[in-house]
Design an enzyme around this catalytic site. Structure first.
Site, PDB file in Angstrom:
ATOM      1  N   ASP A 269       3.686  61.182  56.972  1.00 18.60           N
ATOM      2  CA  ASP A 269       3.398  60.024  55.999  1.00 18.60           C
ATOM      3  C   ASP A 269       2.900  60.431  54.515  1.00 18.60           C
ATOM      4  OD1 ASP A 269       1.132  61.241  57.109  1.00 18.60           O
ATOM      5  OD2 ASP A 269      -0.068  59.323  56.786  1.00 18.60           O
ATOM      6  N   ASP A 270       3.200  59.690  53.734  1.00 22.56           N
ATOM      7  CA  ASP A 270       2.611  59.818  52.385  1.00 22.56           C
ATOM      8  C   ASP A 270       3.331  61.245  51.541  1.00 22.56           C
ATOM      9  OD1 ASP A 270       1.050  57.787  52.677  1.00 22.56           O
ATOM     10  OD2 ASP A 270      -0.614  58.764  53.028  1.00 22.56           O
ATOM     11  N   ILE A 271       4.808  61.143  51.964  1.00 19.09           N
ATOM     12  CA  ILE A 271       5.318  62.470  51.240  1.00 19.09           C
ATOM     13  C   ILE A 271       6.723  61.750  50.601  1.00 19.09           C
ATOM     14  CG2 ILE A 271       4.514  63.902  52.974  1.00 19.09           C
ATOM     15  CD1 ILE A 271       7.571  63.932  54.194  1.00 19.09           C
TER      16      ILE A 271
END
Length: 629
Positions: A269-271
């Site tokens: 996540d959050d990439i």
């Protein structure tokens, strides 16, 4: 005088059991019991049962291998349901163990000359849950006569330490896991965003002292029947096509496996997924983009899943880059097609911080990801800007009953403040155990009682304080839970009474509001004296200080309105002093470094501040007569 039969009442067990039947009057345990312990009972379960007995006043515990034909004492039988002494006890009590994993039966009843209590588990986890329920049916040395048949609605229930900002300490993790066990949770996912050895430096080995400290947390989790899941977050730098990076993941997991960890997780996540971290990925997977990213991720995850299956460790869990909504996309389509069906996929709902989650939402997620999802519920996490200065302590709500049929489980992403997260987390745990019979307000009170060590007065003070921290923001402007609903209802009633100019209604509403102000003013001192978890006072200290000032300002405001209605002199002084106190309260800031975003603490904002500011304009203050007059 007529004689009245003894009246017994059904005890409250949280989470709410699947079935509970009151079978007779409560009975005293006395100072001696006989413990019949089947083979295979783990030490933690027996220890918990013994602690319950000791708290109830039992001083002598004898051990026996089986029940006598006639009960001549109080017998407590513990074990899995297929053990001979447990089968005998179940037959005598008329109880049966559910077939579901983690299920248990609990039965207690007095008989001529003795009494029988049986705790029977479908498995070791179920037996531990039975012991947690046994703790709740014993009060003041007496045991409720009940038959309980219980099992969880969802296979996975717990928390993910997945927030940004200051991670929990090892001691906080140990305490949190014990809290999870009390509410029959079975999962703790270790995934703090600011653990550099899990994210930024994921290829590097943990320092020996850190690994040792993590091992102690793992030991606590295993003892408490909570699955410790270790998560790595390689997404920002990984080269999916590089065998060395796959080997780095394997090394990291092997180190945790040496501590007793058996469940693992890869967070993606959050990439950024529209560019590669290495040229080799473009050569193997093609130009960067959503579909190519999903293909690369699936290759990595499938390899790790194969490792876990070979070791007999079950399913890998992952959080995808597209972790919220159910909108069809090239990424989801490719992940659905390429990802090993054994891999568990997490999903946060229809948004990162969704206002509600329905059964149809979960069905859509199943369709989007090709399997039932594990819900990562971003409540009560407070690592985003809209939560600045807030504690999120409203009860768990607006998740639809029936989700248990469409999800593989739910985990909460809590706040940086571990203990202050518990009122909300307790609701999530109760909902995931029994979503159809989940009671929002009663579970919220049960969480307060847990913090208060069972003291009702302290629990009420906590609930009064919780109401001032009730708002639950999303990423937008509209919160999904309102601020201070109980206090606001009293304020609105007072406003309406003043507007109607009804003397009787004004007197009653201001009296009620004054009592609420006094209760709020007294709550912080009661909480500091009565809460049995020291971390709560440490974490909430600035909010407790501010709440007391706001409450005193509200009391002055109510007194000012009352004096104005009575035509008393010096009314303006009340309002001026109230304003001075609100200024002091508004200047109190959150604890430096405790959260990702810092700022002035907020207490019933939009409710208390508006009323205190508006109050002088709600009554006409005749000007004081001049000396000439």
């Amino acid at each position: 005088m007529p004689a009245f039969a003894q009246v017994s009442t059904a005890p409250a067990i949280f989470p709410t059991p699947a079935a509970l039947r009151l079978t007779g009057p409560s009975f005293a345990l006395g100072d001696a019991v006989v413990l019949v312990r089947a083979k295979g009972v783990d030490a933690a379960t027996e220890k918990l049962v013994r602690e319950v007995l000791a708290t109830a006043g039992v001083r002598d515990v004898r051990i026996a291998a089986a029940l006598p034909k006639r009960l001549d004492a109080t017998y407590v039988v513990i074990g899995e349901g297929n053990a001979a002494p447990v089968r005998d006890a179940l037959a005598r009590s008329g109880a049966s163990v559910p077939e579901q994993d983690e299920g248990y039966a609990l039965a207690s009843q007095a008989s001529d000359g003795g009494a029988l209590v049986v705790l029977a588990g479908r498995d070791g986890d179920g037996l531990y849950h039975a012991a947690q329920s046994f703790r709740q049916i014993v009060a003041r040395g007496r045991v409720s006569s009940v038959t309980v048949s219980d099992y969880p609605a969802m296979p996975v229930r717990g928390t993910i330490e997945g927030f940004y900002g200051k991670p929990w300490s090892m001691a906080e993790r140990e305490d949190h896991i014990a809290f999870l066990a009390r509410f029959k949770a079975n999962t703790y996912i270790y995934s703090p965003k600011d653990d550099v050895f899990a994210r930024d430096k994921w290829r590097e080995a943990y320092p020996a002292d850190t690994l040792q400290a993590l091992g102690k947390v793992v030991d606590v989790a295993n003892r408490e029947h909570v699955n410790f899941v270790y998560a790595i977050s390689p997404g920002p730098t990984i080269c999916y096509s590089d065998p060395k990076d796959l080997e780095a993941v394997r090394r990291k997991f092997a180190a945790l496996r040496g501590l007793g960890v058996r469940s693992f997780y890869v967070a993606l996540d959050d990439i950024e997924y529209t560019k590669w971290n290495c040229p080799a990925d473009e050569a193997e997977f093609g130009k960067p983009g959503e579909k190519a990213a999903a293909s690369a991720q699936a290759k990595l995850l499938n390899a790790v899943q194969g490792d876990l299956a070979a070791a007999g460790h079950g399913s890998l869990t992952m959080v995808p880059t597209e972790y919220y909504n159910t909108t069809e996309s090239p990424y989801k389509a490719e992940l659905r097609k390429a990802l090993d069906p054994r891999v568990v996929v997490q999903w946060t709902g229809t948004d990162v911080v969704p206002a509600s989650i329905s059964v149809s939402d979960a069905k859509n997620a199943t369709k989007a990801f090709g399997r039932k999802t594990l819900l990562w519920d971003n409540y009560p996490v407070n690592d985003f800007g809209e939560t600045t200065g807030r504690l999120l302590m409203a009860p768990y709500d607006r998740r639809q009953a029936g989700l248990s049929a469409e999800l593989s489980g739910i985990v909460s992403n809590p706040m940086n403040q571990e203990v202050a997260s518990r009122p909300a987390v307790a609701g999530l745990l109760a909902f995931s155990w029994n979503d159809r019979d989940y009671n929002v307000q009663r579970t919220w009170r049960a969480a307060a009682l847990d913090l208060a060590g069972g003291d009702a007065e302290t629990a009420e003070a906590l609930l009064t304080f919780f109401d001032t921290q009730h708002v639950a923001p999303t990423f937008g402007h509209l919160p999904w839970q309102p601020q201070a609903p109980k206090l606001k209802a009293l304020i609105d009633t007072a406003r309406d009474a003043l507007a109607d100019n009804d003397p009787h209604a004004i007197a009653g509403s201001l009296a009620a509001l004054g009592e609420a102000a006094d209760a709020l003013a007294a709550a912080p001192d009661r909480i500091r004296a009565g809460v049995v978890v020291p971390g709560f006072v440490r974490e909430t200290g600035p909010w407790l200080d501010a709440a007391q000032l706001w409450a005193r300002a509200l009391r002055l405001t109510v007194d000012g309105l009352t004096a104005a209605r009575a035509g008393q002199p010096g009314v303006a002084r009340y309002f001026a002093e109230a304003t001075e106190l609100t200024g002091k309260a508004a200047a109190i800031r959150s604890i430096p470094g405790a959260t990702r975003f810092e700022g002035p603490v907020k207490v019933s904002d939009g409710v208390l501040d508006r009323f205190i500011s508006d109050a002088p304009g709600l009554v006409y203050l005749a000007p004081a007569p001049s000396l000439k007059d």
